[in-house]
Scaffold this motif. Structure first.
Motif, mmCIF file in Angstrom:
data_model
loop_
_atom_site.group_PDB
_atom_site.id
_atom_site.type_symbol
_atom_site.label_atom_id
_atom_site.label_comp_id
_atom_site.label_asym_id
_atom_site.label_seq_id
_atom_site.Cartn_x
_atom_site.Cartn_y
_atom_site.Cartn_z
ATOM 1 N N SER A 98 54.194 15.785 42.863
ATOM 2 C CA SER A 98 53.436 16.827 42.172
ATOM 3 C C SER A 98 54.356 17.922 41.668
ATOM 4 N N ARG A 99 53.958 18.530 40.575
ATOM 5 C CA ARG A 99 54.687 19.653 39.989
ATOM 6 C C ARG A 99 53.672 20.772 39.813
ATOM 7 N N ILE A 100 53.874 21.880 40.492
ATOM 8 C CA ILE A 100 52.885 22.950 40.540
ATOM 9 C C ILE A 100 53.496 24.240 40.022
ATOM 10 N N VAL A 101 52.843 24.843 39.048
ATOM 11 C CA VAL A 101 53.270 26.121 38.490
ATOM 12 C C VAL A 101 52.594 27.246 39.265
ATOM 13 N N VAL A 102 53.391 28.189 39.753
ATOM 14 C CA VAL A 102 52.877 29.352 40.475
ATOM 15 C C VAL A 102 53.244 30.596 39.673
ATOM 16 N N LEU A 103 52.236 31.390 39.327
ATOM 17 C CA LEU A 103 52.459 32.631 38.597
ATOM 18 C C LEU A 103 51.950 33.797 39.433
ATOM 19 N N GLY A 104 52.694 34.883 39.453
ATOM 20 C CA GLY A 104 52.268 36.083 40.169
ATOM 21 C C GLY A 104 52.144 37.247 39.213
ATOM 22 N N PHE A 105 51.053 37.997 39.310
ATOM 23 C CA PHE A 105 50.817 39.083 38.354
ATOM 24 C C PHE A 105 50.623 40.443 39.016
ATOM 25 N N SER A 106 50.558 40.478 40.332
ATOM 26 C CA SER A 106 50.368 41.758 41.022
ATOM 27 C C SER A 106 51.622 42.122 41.806
ATOM 28 N N HIS A 107 51.718 43.377 42.169
ATOM 29 C CA HIS A 107 52.811 43.824 43.021
ATOM 30 C C HIS A 107 52.727 43.087 44.357
ATOM 31 N N SER A 108 53.877 42.645 44.864
ATOM 32 C CA SER A 108 53.957 41.967 46.168
ATOM 33 C C SER A 108 53.028 40.767 46.252
ATOM 34 N N TRP A 109 52.891 40.047 45.137
ATOM 35 C CA TRP A 109 51.946 38.930 45.105
ATOM 36 C C TRP A 109 52.302 37.828 46.100
ATOM 37 N N GLN A 110 53.561 37.783 46.518
ATOM 38 C CA GLN A 110 53.995 36.713 47.419
ATOM 39 C C GLN A 110 53.658 36.996 48.886
ATOM 40 N N TYR A 111 53.107 38.190 49.176
ATOM 41 C CA TYR A 111 52.731 38.541 50.547
ATOM 42 C C TYR A 111 51.217 38.714 50.608
ATOM 43 N N PHE A 112 50.567 38.051 51.532
ATOM 44 C CA PHE A 112 49.100 38.047 51.540
ATOM 45 C C PHE A 112 48.500 39.412 51.858
ATOM 46 N N ASP A 113 49.177 40.237 52.681
ATOM 47 C CA ASP A 113 48.556 41.455 53.192
ATOM 48 C C ASP A 113 49.176 42.754 52.691
ATOM 49 N N ARG A 114 50.290 42.670 51.973
ATOM 50 C CA ARG A 114 51.059 43.885 51.715
ATOM 51 C C ARG A 114 50.322 44.884 50.835
ATOM 52 N N ARG A 115 49.651 44.393 49.793
ATOM 53 C CA ARG A 115 48.993 45.344 48.889
ATOM 54 C C ARG A 115 47.868 46.103 49.587
ATOM 55 N N LEU A 116 47.039 45.390 50.341
ATOM 56 C CA LEU A 116 45.945 46.079 51.021
ATOM 57 C C LEU A 116 46.466 47.029 52.098
ATOM 58 N N ALA A 117 47.485 46.604 52.821
ATOM 59 C CA ALA A 117 48.057 47.475 53.848
ATOM 60 C C ALA A 117 48.652 48.726 53.211
ATOM 61 N N THR A 118 49.356 48.544 52.109
ATOM 62 C CA THR A 118 49.970 49.678 51.421
ATOM 63 C C THR A 118 48.917 50.623 50.858
ATOM 64 N N THR A 119 47.878 50.062 50.263
ATOM 65 C CA THR A 119 46.809 50.886 49.699
ATOM 66 C C THR A 119 46.138 51.719 50.775
ATOM 67 N N ALA A 120 45.797 51.088 51.888
ATOM 68 C CA ALA A 120 45.152 51.810 52.985
ATOM 69 C C ALA A 120 46.050 52.914 53.514
ATOM 70 N N ASP A 121 47.342 52.631 53.649
ATOM 71 C CA ASP A 121 48.280 53.630 54.162
ATOM 72 C C ASP A 121 48.422 54.808 53.200
ATOM 73 N N ARG A 122 48.549 54.501 51.917
ATOM 74 C CA ARG A 122 48.720 55.592 50.940
ATOM 75 C C ARG A 122 47.495 56.489 50.853
ATOM 76 N N LEU A 123 46.319 55.911 51.055
ATOM 77 C CA LEU A 123 45.092 56.703 50.981
ATOM 78 C C LEU A 123 44.725 57.348 52.314
ATOM 79 N N GLY A 124 45.453 57.002 53.370
ATOM 80 C CA GLY A 124 45.157 57.559 54.679
ATOM 81 C C GLY A 124 43.881 57.017 55.292
ATOM 82 N N LEU A 125 43.547 55.768 54.985
ATOM 83 C CA LEU A 125 42.333 55.167 55.524
ATOM 84 C C LEU A 125 42.527 54.731 56.970
#
Length: 439
Positions: A98-125
Motif C-alpha cells: 500500500s501507498r498512503i498519502v498523509v497530509l497535515g494542515f494544523s499546528h502539531s498535527w502529528q501529535y494527538f493531544d498537543r493542540r487541545l492541551a495547549t489551547t486549554a493551558d493558554r486559556l487557563g481552563l
C-alpha cells in the motif's frame, strides 16, 4: 421523492462539487441558516469543521465558558491552539503493497493531544486528562463522567467506531477526537461535528478507544464552567497562537513546515527520486487511492476537516477584534484566497469529469453528510460506503485515467503546489509582522 430527500441529494451533490462541509453546503442550498440547532440529551449539536477546535468549542459552549464578550468560536480556538501547520508524508508498506498519502494542515498535527492541551493551558481552563491502558477502567471512567452530566472528549479508532463504515484494512489507523455527551439504552451519544443525534453501542466505543496504542483510552474533561476567560488572558492566548502559526509554517522541516509543500511539489513529477510519484506509482497500483486521499484530506467534505485555511481566515477576523488589530481582518482575505488554491488542487487531483471519479466524490461526500445527519441516515451511509469501497477496489490496480491524463494531473498539481508555497510564504511573513506589532 420527498422534499427532505430532495434536500439531502442537493446538499450532497454540492459537497461533492465544492468540497464544503455539510453545514456550509446545507446553508447554501437553503440560502439561510436553516432551523435552530438540535438539542439531544441536553447537548446542543452545533456542527463544526476542525475536529479538535470544534470539539472544544462545543464543550465550552455547553459548560457556559466564554470569552469576555461572548462565545469562544471554533475559528478562534483554532488560532489559540497554534493555528495552521503543513505536512506531507508518503508511506509505503511492503506487507500489503500500500501507498498512503498523509497530509497535515494544523499546528502539531502529528501529535494527538498537543493542540487541545495547549489551547486549554493558554486559556487557563481547568481540565482533567485521563489516560489508562485498562479497557474496563476506561469504560467505567467514561460511564461515570457521562452519568454525572459532563461531556468528554475522546479519541476512538474510526474503524471500530463504526459509523464511517471503513474497510477492515483501515482497522487501527486511528481517528480524530469526538465528544461523548450522554449514555442511554446501551449506546453512547457521539458528537462528531454532527447536526442530529448519532449513537454508538457502548462496547464499540470501548473497543474503539482501546485500539490505538499511542493514545489508548485517552479522555479530556473540561471542569471549568459558568466563567469567562479574562480579556488579557485571551489576548495573550491569541497572540501566542498566531506566533505559533508563524513559527510552524515558517520553519525548515520538509515534513512539518512549508518546505513540505515544496518537497511534495517536486516529488509529484520527479522520475528519478525514490519517493517521486512517477517512481512510486510506475505500476499505477494504488494511484487512485493516493489521489482520492489528497481530495479527502484537502476538502472539508472529508472526515478530518480539510485544509483549514478558510477556518483560519475566520479566526483571524475574530483575532483582529481581540487584539484590536484591524490589519489581521485584512489578512483573512489572503487566507481565503489560499483556501481557494487548495480547492483547485483537490479538484485537479480527483477530476469530476471522469464518471467513476465523480461517483467516488459523490459517495465520499454522502458518507460525511450522513454522519452529520446522525442515526436517521445510518442506512444511507452504509449503502454509500458499500458502493464506495467496491468502486475503489475495482480501480485499485489502475485509475480510470490514461497515463497521459495522469501525467497532466501530476504536472498541474505540482505547479499549483508551487503557487501555494509562494502564497502561504508571503502570508506567513505578513502575519509575523502583524503579530510582532500587536505585542
Amino acid at each position: 421523492m420527498t422534499v427532505a430527500k430532495q434536500l439531502k441529494v442537493r446538499i450532497r451533490e454540492r459537497m461533492a462539487r465544492t468540497g464544503e462541509r455539510y453545514s456550509v453546503a446545507r446553508a447554501h442550498v437553503l440560502r439561510t441558516g436553516g432551523p435552530g440547532a438540535v438539542v439531544d440529551a441536553g447537548w446542543t449539536l452545533r456542527g463544526g469543521t476542525d475536529p479538535d477546535a470544534a470539539a472544544l468549542a462545543n464543550v465550552l459552549a455547553h459548560q457556559r465558558v466564554s470569552g469576555p464578550t461572548g462565545p469562544l468560536s471554533e475559528a478562534l480556538l483554532l488560532v489559540v491552539g497554534g493555528g495552521l501547520g503543513a505536512g506531507y508524508i508518503l508511506w509505503e508498506f511492503e506487507r500489503d503493497d500500500s501507498r498512503i498519502v498523509v497530509l497535515g494542515f494544523s499546528h502539531s498535527w502529528q501529535y494527538f493531544d498537543r493542540r487541545l492541551a495547549t489551547t486549554a493551558d493558554r486559556l487557563g481552563l481547568d481540565v482533567e486528562w485521563a489516560r489508562t491502558g485498562g479497557t474496563a477502567r476506561a469504560a467505567g471512567a467514561l460511564a461515570s463522567t457521562l452519568t454525572a452530566g459532563d461531556p468528554a472528549i475522546v479519541w476512538p479508532d474510526r474503524y471500530h467506531l463504526g459509523f464511517w463504515h471503513l474497510p477492515p484494512f483501515l482497522d487501527g489507523h486511528g481517528g480524530h477526537p469526538v465528544v461523548a455527551y450522554a449514555m442511554t439504552n446501551g449506546r453512547v451519544h457521539i458528537d462528531d461535528r454532527t447536526l442530529a443525534p448519532l449513537t454508538v453501542p457502548v462496547a464499540d466505543v470501548d473497543r474503539a478507544r482501546a485500539r490505538v496504542g499511542s493514545y489508548r483510552n485517552s479522555m479530556l474533561v473540561v471542569r471549568s464552567h459558568d466563567t469567562a476567560v479574562p480579556a488579557d488572558r485571551l489576548r495573550d492566548a491569541v497572540r501566542a497562537g498566531l506566533a505559533a502559526t508563524v513559527d510552524q509554517l515558517g520553519g525548515t522541516s520538509t515534513s512539518f513546515a512549508l518546505p513540505a509543500w515544496r518537497k511534495w511539489s517536486k516529488l509529484l513529477v520527479d522520475p528519478r527520486a525514490a519517493k517521486g510519484w512517477p517512481t512510486v506509482f510506475a505500476d499505477r497500483r494504488g494511484l487512485l487511492r493516493a489521489l482520492a486521499g489528497v481530495w479527502e484530506a484537502v476538502e472539508p467534505a472529508g472526515m478530518t476537516g480539510g485544509h483549514l485555511r478558510g477556518l483560519f481566515a475566520d479566526g483571524l477576523a475574530d483575532a483582529a477584534a481581540v487584539l484590536e488589530e484591524p490589519a489581521l481582518a485584512g489578512e483573512a482575505q489572503r487566507w481565503r484566497e489560499i483556501a481557494d488554491r487548495w480547492h483547485t488542487l483537490a479538484d485537479t487531483a480527483l477530476p469530476d469529469d471522469v464518471p467513476a471519479i465523480a461517483r467516488l466524490r459523490e459517495l465520499t461526500a454522502a458518507i460525511t453528510a450522513s454522519v452529520a445527519e446522525g442515526d436517521a441516515a445510518a442506512a444511507d451511509r452504509a449503502a454509500a460506503a458499500e458502493e464506495l469501497w467496491a468502486l475503489r477496489a475495482e480501480h485499485a490496480d489502475a485509475p480510470p485515467l490514461t497515463p497521459d491524463e495522469v501525467g497532466g494531473i501530476l504536472r498541474a498539481m505540482s505547479e499549483q503546489l508551487a503557487g501555494i508555497v509562494d502564497a502561504e510564504s508571503a502570508a506567513v511573513r505578513q502575519l509575523g509582522t502583524l503579530v510582532a506589532r500587536s505585542g
